[in-house]
Design a protein around this motif. Structure first.
Motif, short mmCIF file in Angstrom:
data_model
loop_
_atom_site.label_atom_id
_atom_site.label_comp_id
_atom_site.label_asym_id
_atom_site.label_seq_id
_atom_site.Cartn_x
_atom_site.Cartn_y
_atom_site.Cartn_z
N SER A 30 0.75 -0.64 -0.11
CA SER A 30 -0.05 -0.39 -0.22
C SER A 30 0.55 1.16 0.24
CB SER A 30 -1.24 0.09 1.06
OG SER A 30 -1.98 -1.14 1.19
N ALA A 31 0.19 2.26 -0.97
CA ALA A 31 1.18 3.69 -1.01
C ALA A 31 0.34 4.21 -1.34
CB ALA A 31 2.65 3.38 -2.24
N PRO A 32 0.73 5.74 -0.70
CA PRO A 32 0.38 6.69 -1.15
C PRO A 32 0.05 7.34 -2.90
CG PRO A 32 1.92 7.24 -0.46
CD PRO A 32 2.26 6.72 -0.22
N ALA A 33 -1.40 7.53 -3.42
CA ALA A 33 -0.35 8.37 -5.23
C ALA A 33 -0.11 8.81 -5.44
CB ALA A 33 -2.08 8.28 -5.22
N THR A 34 0.36 9.67 -4.99
CA THR A 34 1.51 10.43 -5.67
C THR A 34 2.67 11.04 -3.90
OG1 THR A 34 0.49 12.38 -3.82
CG2 THR A 34 -0.20 11.53 -6.47
N GLY A 35 3.62 11.62 -4.40
CA GLY A 35 4.80 11.35 -3.56
C GLY A 35 6.25 10.35 -3.76
N GLY A 36 7.36 10.81 -4.44
CA GLY A 36 8.64 10.40 -3.81
C GLY A 36 9.14 9.63 -2.82
N SER A 64 -0.26 8.40 4.98
CA SER A 64 0.29 9.26 6.09
C SER A 64 1.89 9.59 4.84
CB SER A 64 1.03 8.89 7.84
OG SER A 64 -0.83 9.31 8.02
N GLY A 65 2.22 8.44 3.56
CA GLY A 65 3.26 8.75 2.78
C GLY A 65 4.72 7.74 2.82
#
Length: 302
Positions: A30-36, A64-65
Motif C-alpha cells: 500500500s502506498a500514497p498515490a502521489t509523492g516520491g 501518511s506517506g
C-alpha cells in the motif's frame, strides 16, 4: 477544516518466489498515490492473520506517506497449514526470513504496483509488528533468541531496518507457562543487542496466557534493551491495543477507536522522526500527550 483524505493505492497479492518455503510469499503493498522518496514500513502480522489484516494501521501509514508492505506468514489462517506440518516448529524463523525476503525483493514489489516505480527511498526502512509479528520484527532490530544453553542464538538483524514499532511484544522467557516452555521455545528473547531505535507499545491490562507475570511482562523489551527506545503504555489496553488488527474483529477485546488513533498518531510521528533526523513531529507528539488533560497512555524514553 481537516485536510482532504490522501488517496492510497494497494496491490495484492504480489508474489515473491520462495521455493524452499513450500509456499511462495504473498504480500500486500500500500502506498500514497502521489509523492516520491517514500519511506518503507515492513509489517509482520500476529498469529493467524495475513496481509489483509491491520487496516487501521496500514491504511493510515500509507496515507501518511509510507509504503507499507504486509507479508502473509505461514501461520496465517488463509493458508490452512496443519499444526503437524513439518515446517511448524520453524515458522518463527521463516517469519523472520519473510521480512528479509521482502527487503531483498523491494525491486520486484516496486515494479508490481502500478505507478510505484522510482518512488521508494530504500535508505529509510522500518519494521513493525504486533504480538508474534513484533517478535518477528524485533529480530531484524537485533533481538536474539536464547538457546537451551541460555546463550544467544543466531544474529538475524538486518542493517536495512533502521527503526521499528513493536506492538504488544512479549517479554523475557523466565516466567513462561509450562505450555509455552514446551511448545514455544523461541519465546526466550534477549533484548541486549536490540540496538536500533524502536517504539514499544504495551497495554497495562494485557494479561497473557503464556506467562505467569502480569501486564508488566510486555514492558520487558523496553526495560532490557539499550537506548534509544520509547515505551508507550496504553491505559486499560489489552492485547489488541484497542483494535489494531481491525475494527469489530473477534480478537479485539478492548475496542477503542481513540486508543487506535493514538497508536497511529504516535507510531507515525516516531517513524518519521527516526527515519528523518530533522523531523520534529515526534517531539510535538510527545509534548501533546504530556499536556493532554485526560491522556490515554503514558510515554517514557531513554
Amino acid at each position: 477544516m481537516s485536510d482532504s483524505p490522501t488517496t492510497v493505492i494497494s496491490a495484492k497479492p504480489v508474489v515473491l518466489p520462495a521455493p524452499e518455503r513450500g509456499e511462495d510469499l504473498q504480500v500486500r503493498v500500500s502506498a500514497p498515490a502521489t509523492g516520491g522518496d517514500l519511506p518503507v514500513i515492513v509489517f509482520s502480522h500476529g498469529f493467524g492473520w495475513s496481509m489483509n489484516g491491520y487496516a487501521p494501521l496500514a491504511d493510515h501509514w500509507a496515507a501518511s506517506g509510507f509504503v507499507v508492505v504486509q507479508p502473509t506468514h505461514l501461520d496465517s489462517r488463509t493458508l490452512g497449514i496443519p499444526h503437524e506440518d513439518p515446517r511448524t516448529p520453524r515458522i518463527w524463523r521463516t517469519r523472520i526470513e519473510d521480512l528479509t525476503r521482502v527487503l531483498d525483493g523491494l525491486d520486484v514489489l516496486e515494479a508490481a504496483v502500478p505507478g510505484l516505480a522510482g518512488r521508494l527511498d530504500r535508505s529509510r526502512v522500518a519494521v513493525a509488528g504486533h504480538s508474534w509479528g513484533a517478535q518477528t520484527a524485533s529480530a531484524l532490530l537485533g533481538a536474539r533468541v536464547l538457546g537451551p544453553d541460555g546463550l544467544p542464538g543466531a544474529d538475524l538483524s538486518d542493517p536495512r531496518a533502521r527503526a521499528g514499532v513493536l506492538l504488544a511484544l512479549t517479554g523475557l522467557g523466565d516466567d513462561l507457562t509450562p505450555f509455552a516452555v514446551e511448545h514455544l521455545p523461541f519465546m526466550r528473547p534477549s533484548f541486549e543487542t536490540m540496538t536500533a531505535p524502536a517504539l514499544i507499545v504495551a497495554g497495562d491490562n494485557d494479561r497473557s496466557q503464556l506467562s505467569t507475570r502480569g501486564p508488566d511482562w510486555f514492558t520487558d523489551p523496553y526495560v532490557y534493551s539499550p537506548a534509544p527506545k520509547s515505551l508507550l503504555t496504553l491505559f486499560g489496553a489489552e492485547h489488541s491495543l484497542g483494535g489494531i488488527p481491525g475494527y469489530e474483529v473477534a480478537e479485539t477485546t478492548d475496542e477503542s477507536p481513540a486508543r487506535v488513533a493514538l497508536v497511529r498518531q504516535l507510531s507515525t510521528a516516531f517513524l518519521r522522526s527516526a527515519l528523518s533526523p530533522g523531523d520534529t513531529g515526534w517531539k510535538a507528539a510527545v509534548t501533546a500527550l504530556e499536556n493532554d488533560p485526560a491522556p490515554l497512555g503514558a510515554l517514557r524514553s531513554k
